[in-house]
Design a protein around this motif. Sequence first.
Motif, PDB file in Angstrom:
ATOM      1  N   ARG A 180      -2.864 -10.908  -5.184  1.00 51.08           N
ATOM      2  CA  ARG A 180      -4.240 -10.432  -5.384  1.00 51.08           C
ATOM      3  C   ARG A 180      -4.404  -9.019  -4.849  1.00 51.08           C
ATOM      4  O   ARG A 180      -5.032  -8.175  -5.465  1.00 51.08           O
ATOM      5  CB  ARG A 180      -5.221 -11.363  -4.676  1.00 51.08           C
ATOM      6  N   HIS A 181      -3.836  -8.766  -3.673  1.00 48.36           N
ATOM      7  CA  HIS A 181      -4.038  -7.494  -2.967  1.00 48.36           C
ATOM      8  C   HIS A 181      -2.773  -7.170  -2.192  1.00 48.36           C
ATOM      9  O   HIS A 181      -2.190  -8.042  -1.558  1.00 48.36           O
ATOM     10  CB  HIS A 181      -5.225  -7.647  -2.007  1.00 48.36           C
ATOM     11  N   ALA A 182      -2.342  -5.914  -2.270  1.00 48.90           N
ATOM     12  CA  ALA A 182      -1.178  -5.480  -1.496  1.00 48.90           C
ATOM     13  C   ALA A 182      -1.446  -4.110  -0.907  1.00 48.90           C
ATOM     14  O   ALA A 182      -2.194  -3.316  -1.486  1.00 48.90           O
ATOM     15  CB  ALA A 182       0.062  -5.433  -2.380  1.00 48.90           C
ATOM     16  N   GLU A 183      -0.836  -3.844   0.234  1.00 50.49           N
ATOM     17  CA  GLU A 183      -0.924  -2.541   0.871  1.00 50.49           C
ATOM     18  C   GLU A 183       0.480  -2.082   1.210  1.00 50.49           C
ATOM     19  O   GLU A 183       1.285  -2.844   1.735  1.00 50.49           O
ATOM     20  CB  GLU A 183      -1.789  -2.609   2.126  1.00 50.49           C
ATOM     21  N   LEU A 184       0.758  -0.824   0.894  1.00 47.17           N
ATOM     22  CA  LEU A 184       2.070  -0.235   1.127  1.00 47.17           C
ATOM     23  C   LEU A 184       1.905   1.051   1.915  1.00 47.17           C
ATOM     24  O   LEU A 184       0.865   1.708   1.815  1.00 47.17           O
ATOM     25  CB  LEU A 184       2.751   0.083  -0.207  1.00 47.17           C
ATOM     26  N   ARG A 185       2.934   1.405   2.666  1.00 44.69           N
ATOM     27  CA  ARG A 185       2.930   2.663   3.411  1.00 44.69           C
ATOM     28  C   ARG A 185       4.188   3.444   3.082  1.00 44.69           C
ATOM     29  O   ARG A 185       5.216   2.874   2.760  1.00 44.69           O
ATOM     30  CB  ARG A 185       2.909   2.400   4.916  1.00 44.69           C
ATOM     31  N   ARG A 186       4.077   4.751   3.192  1.00 44.07           N
ATOM     32  CA  ARG A 186       5.238   5.637   3.040  1.00 44.07           C
ATOM     33  C   ARG A 186       5.737   5.981   4.425  1.00 44.07           C
ATOM     34  O   ARG A 186       4.941   6.319   5.310  1.00 44.07           O
ATOM     35  CB  ARG A 186       4.847   6.947   2.357  1.00 44.07           C
ATOM     36  N   PRO A 187       7.039   5.920   4.641  1.00 44.62           N
ATOM     37  CA  PRO A 187       7.573   6.409   5.911  1.00 44.62           C
ATOM     38  C   PRO A 187       7.144   7.862   6.090  1.00 44.62           C
ATOM     39  O   PRO A 187       7.221   8.657   5.163  1.00 44.62           O
ATOM     40  CB  PRO A 187       9.087   6.297   5.725  1.00 44.62           C
ATOM     41  N   GLY A 188       6.606   8.184   7.230  1.00 40.87           N
ATOM     42  CA  GLY A 188       6.148   9.548   7.475  1.00 40.87           C
ATOM     43  C   GLY A 188       4.684   9.773   7.133  1.00 40.87           C
ATOM     44  O   GLY A 188       4.171  10.857   7.318  1.00 40.87           O
ATOM     45  N   GLY A 189       4.003   8.756   6.594  1.00 44.69           N
ATOM     46  CA  GLY A 189       2.570   8.901   6.326  1.00 44.69           C
ATOM     47  C   GLY A 189       2.202   8.609   4.892  1.00 44.69           C
ATOM     48  O   GLY A 189       3.004   8.740   3.981  1.00 44.69           O
ATOM     49  N   GLY A 190       0.977   8.198   4.708  1.00 43.07           N
ATOM     50  CA  GLY A 190       0.456   7.881   3.380  1.00 43.07           C
ATOM     51  C   GLY A 190       0.392   6.392   3.152  1.00 43.07           C
ATOM     52  O   GLY A 190       1.142   5.621   3.756  1.00 43.07           O
TER      53      GLY A 190
END
Length: 129
Positions: free
Chosen positions: A35-45
């Motif tokens: 339903r919902h996902a959250e992802l991050r980039r190494p180093g920010g974002g």
Amino acid sequence: MVLHYDDTKAALRFLVDVPGFEQVVASPDEHGGIRHAELRRPGGGALVSGSTRHTDSVHGRTRAGASAVYVVSDEADAVHRRVVNAGGEVLEAPHETRFGSGAAAYVCTVRDPKGNLWTFGTYRGPSPE
């Protein structure tokens, strides 16, 4: 940024395995999807994604595959290699370019399995005056 996918599980696999995002949250739905996902980039974002199956919010009315995303990254070559190794679609191999501002950048553009365009490049925005 919020992107929507018909097959969010496949999209998460692509976004983690190929461009190198880190999965932080993946909330399942009643159909066995996400339903919902959250992802991050190494180093920010960060990136939020959801399923096109869920239309109960304003963001849920967005169709899949209709976005172009720019990710500030010094890893255009590494992303390119991972996309090629995964059999993905490269629209532009890593190269030097200039943006509308006239600033130079080193970029690579790929298409995810749903059709969204992803450009990874060194342009960090206009310089403060």
